[in-house]
Scaffold this motif. Structure first.
Motif, PDB file in Angstrom:
ATOM      1  N   GLN A   1      44.508  42.661  38.952  1.00 15.96           N
ATOM      2  CA  GLN A   1      45.806  43.146  38.775  1.00 15.96           C
ATOM      3  C   GLN A   1      46.686  41.946  39.499  1.00 15.96           C
ATOM      4  O   GLN A   1      46.962  41.972  40.672  1.00 15.96           O
ATOM      5  N   ALA A   2      47.463  41.276  38.474  1.00 13.43           N
ATOM      6  CA  ALA A   2      48.115  40.164  38.934  1.00 13.43           C
ATOM      7  C   ALA A   2      49.384  40.496  39.804  1.00 13.43           C
ATOM      8  O   ALA A   2      49.662  40.053  40.928  1.00 13.43           O
ATOM      9  N   GLY A   3      50.111  41.814  39.760  1.00 10.96           N
ATOM     10  CA  GLY A   3      50.987  42.462  40.386  1.00 10.96           C
ATOM     11  C   GLY A   3      50.644  42.597  41.616  1.00 10.96           C
ATOM     12  O   GLY A   3      51.472  42.163  42.583  1.00 10.96           O
ATOM     13  N   ARG A   4      49.657  43.468  41.764  1.00 11.71           N
ATOM     14  CA  ARG A   4      49.083  43.763  43.285  1.00 11.71           C
ATOM     15  C   ARG A   4      48.571  42.641  43.896  1.00 11.71           C
ATOM     16  O   ARG A   4      48.911  42.354  45.189  1.00 11.71           O
ATOM     17  N   ALA A   5      48.153  41.444  43.412  1.00 11.15           N
ATOM     18  CA  ALA A   5      47.558  40.273  44.105  1.00 11.15           C
ATOM     19  C   ALA A   5      48.636  39.159  44.565  1.00 11.15           C
ATOM     20  O   ALA A   5      48.577  38.762  45.737  1.00 11.15           O
ATOM     21  N   ALA A   6      49.757  39.182  43.757  1.00 12.80           N
ATOM     22  CA  ALA A   6      50.775  38.417  43.970  1.00 12.80           C
ATOM     23  C   ALA A   6      51.637  39.280  45.430  1.00 12.80           C
ATOM     24  O   ALA A   6      51.924  38.364  46.267  1.00 12.80           O
ATOM     25  N   ALA A   7      51.713  40.529  45.425  1.00  8.29           N
ATOM     26  CA  ALA A   7      52.142  41.179  46.437  1.00  8.29           C
ATOM     27  C   ALA A   7      51.590  41.106  47.589  1.00  8.29           C
ATOM     28  O   ALA A   7      51.987  40.777  48.711  1.00  8.29           O
ATOM     29  N   ALA A   8      50.035  41.158  47.769  1.00  2.00           N
ATOM     30  CA  ALA A   8      49.235  41.128  48.830  1.00  2.00           C
ATOM     31  C   ALA A   8      49.195  39.809  49.340  1.00  2.00           C
ATOM     32  O   ALA A   8      49.244  39.337  50.500  1.00  2.00           O
ATOM     33  N   LEU A   9      49.456  38.625  48.571  1.00  2.00           N
ATOM     34  CA  LEU A   9      49.535  37.333  48.827  1.00  2.00           C
ATOM     35  C   LEU A   9      51.048  36.788  49.257  1.00  2.00           C
ATOM     36  O   LEU A   9      51.055  35.592  50.026  1.00  2.00           O
TER      37      LEU A   9
ATOM     38  N   LEU B   1      51.169  32.667  41.409  1.00  2.00           N
ATOM     39  CA  LEU B   1      49.653  32.985  41.178  1.00  2.00           C
ATOM     40  C   LEU B   1      48.911  32.617  40.005  1.00  2.00           C
ATOM     41  O   LEU B   1      47.809  32.096  40.058  1.00  2.00           O
ATOM     42  N   TYR B   2      49.597  32.547  38.875  1.00  2.00           N
ATOM     43  CA  TYR B   2      49.034  32.020  37.768  1.00  2.00           C
ATOM     44  C   TYR B   2      48.510  30.753  37.741  1.00  2.00           C
ATOM     45  O   TYR B   2      47.447  30.372  37.251  1.00  2.00           O
ATOM     46  N   TYR B   3      49.282  29.924  38.507  1.00  2.00           N
ATOM     47  CA  TYR B   3      49.112  28.392  38.494  1.00  2.00           C
ATOM     48  C   TYR B   3      47.719  28.279  39.442  1.00  2.00           C
ATOM     49  O   TYR B   3      46.942  27.402  38.901  1.00  2.00           O
ATOM     50  N   ARG B   4      47.715  29.194  40.383  1.00  2.00           N
ATOM     51  CA  ARG B   4      46.431  28.856  41.213  1.00  2.00           C
ATOM     52  C   ARG B   4      45.412  29.472  40.764  1.00  2.00           C
ATOM     53  O   ARG B   4      44.300  28.683  40.718  1.00  2.00           O
ATOM     54  N   LEU B   5      45.512  30.350  39.881  1.00  2.00           N
ATOM     55  CA  LEU B   5      44.312  30.821  39.388  1.00  2.00           C
ATOM     56  C   LEU B   5      43.871  29.829  38.070  1.00  2.00           C
ATOM     57  O   LEU B   5      42.506  29.532  37.969  1.00  2.00           O
TER      58      LEU B   5
END
Length: 445
Positions: free
Chosen positions: A396-404, A411-415
């Protein structure tokens, strides 16, 4: 053995006409006399807590020890201390063997200036001290038995599978006698400097196990080490020894005594372990279960242990000794998981480490999967951490971005960079599984 203690405590209660409580030298409850009085004050908060939680708080312990009970050879009267939670005075009967304190028998003292039964007569106290001496012999023999079984215990934990292991288990069972058929929990504390402690409350056997190389607890930190989330304390070098403890249990759902005993062991290991996790010489000889019982002093000790990379694992309870080797592997795996994931520790239970139960078995050696090899290089720590957090958040991109703490576009660039480095497609379930396992297993390597 427990029945012997109970009989002796009941004998003291009868001699002194008041319910007695027996605790070991670490203020852990062993036995207590029945309370059949109409006097509600006979069950003050300290005695109630001791019976219900099977231990006393740090404040209560400090108050009692300030009156020299560890050095006393006869009854000690201790006044009340409401600030420490002690609302009634106590009579303490030190339990000694050959001059060494083994524990304490406690009774509530009469309140000064209040009508009621007079306190115990000197002759009755003398008789009770004789019973306390008999308790001291039992406690000393129990501690010595645990230490004497170190060779048999070590043989079980280090023997190869097959007939050698079967013979080692049979030898330990014979040495433990009927107690070998009871409930036990295996515990691993690592790194452990120096020799095994002379006694561990509630332990049937204790030994120091030489550590193997490879995937034992410690080694390199996992993905994102030193970069924030996932960064753990310094780990011990491969080959450091571990303390193995075989703890007796009352029931399969009563692991609290085991966790409390482990928590008390952590400061001993941390004391001789450098701030970076390097093991030194011992200077002498306590969740997922990682919080100390007994106030700020215990919490500070656990914090020190965490900072110095000391972790512990507690296996699921086993009845008898046939499954002890497997239980030891569980304890080792839980300790490794606590070292890999600070959220587990410093004391981790096998039942609570989730996927690490499987990963600890699979990752017995350093992981070198070709897909993840480049990503796990030190130069790509931030990308590895990003991938791990993204997968921990179930994609889940939203959760991951918030956690980071980053923007979604970052986030999308790093993935995308992760996919380039690994050749994996993070939209594919099996590719996600492979990468997630590689990242988690790297923490255990």
């Amino acid at each position: 053995m427990k029945g012997d203690y109970q009989d002796l405590v009941d004998e003291i209660s009868a001699l002194l006409g008041a319910p007695a409580t027996l605790e070991n030298r670490d203020f852990r409850l062993i036995a207590f006399g029945a309370h059949d009085s109409d006097d509600d004050l006979a069950m003050d908060p300290v005695r109630t807590r001791s019976i219900l939680t099977r231990q006393s708080t740090a404040d209560v312990r400090s108050w009692f020890e300030a009156f020299g009970i560890a050095r006393a050879t006869g009854p000690v009267r201790i006044p009340a201390a409401p600030d420490a939670g002690v609302f009634r005075g106590r009579i303490c009967l030190p339990v000694r063997y050959r001059g060494i304190v083994q524990g304490y028998v406690w009774l509530l003292d009469q309140e000064p200036g209040k009508p009621g039964k007079p306190g115990p007569e000197p002759a009755a106290l003398d008789a009770a001290m004789e019973v306390a001496q008999r308790i001291g012999v039992l406690l000393a023999e129990e501690a010595k038995a645990g230490a004497d079984l170190s060779r048999e215990f070590l043989a079980v934990l280090t023997a190869g599978r097959g007939w050698q292991q079967d013979m080692a288990v049979a030898a330990l069972r014979a040495a433990l006698g009927p107690g070998g058929d009871g409930l036990h929990a295996a515990v691993c504390v690592t790194p452990w400097p120096g020799e095994a402690p002379a006694s561990v409350p509630g332990a049937a056997a204790v030994c120091v196990v030489p550590r193997r190389g490879g995937g034992e607890p410690g080694g390199a930190a996992g993905p994102g080490a030193g970069t924030g989330a996932g960064a753990g304390p310094g780990r011990e070098a491969a080959g450091d020894p571990a303390l193995a403890v075989l703890l007796r249990l009352r029931s399969t759902d009563a692991l609290a005594p085991a966790l409390a005993a482990v928590t008390r062991l952590l400061p001993r290991a941390a004391q001789a372990t450098g701030p970076g996790g390097a093991t030194g010489q011992a200077t002498g000889g306590k969740a997922s279960g990682g919080k100390a019982s007994g106030g700020s002093a215990g919490a500070a000790a656990v914090t020190t242990a965490t900072a110095r990379g000391v972790t512990a694992g507690v296996a699921d309870p086993v009845r008898g000794l046939a499954d002890l080797p497997a239980a030891w592997e569980q304890a080792v795996a839980a300790a490794r998981a606590a070292a890999a994931q600070p959220r587990f520790g410093p004391v981790a239970q096998w039942s609570a480490i989730g996927p690490y139960r499987m990963l600890a078995t699979l990752a017995a050696d350093p992981v070198d999967d070709p897909a993840a090899r480049t990503l796990l290089a030190p130069t790509n720590r931030e990308l590895a951490r990003t991938a791990e957090v993204f997968l921990d958040c179930a994609g889940q991109a939203g959760r991951a971005a918030a956690a980071l703490g980053i923007h979604r576009q970052t986030l999308y660039y790093r993935l995308a960079r992760v996919e380039q480095l690994t050749g994996l497609d993070l939209d594919e379930g099996e590719d996600r599984l492979l990468l997630h396992m590689a990242l988690k297993a790297a923490r255990l390597a």
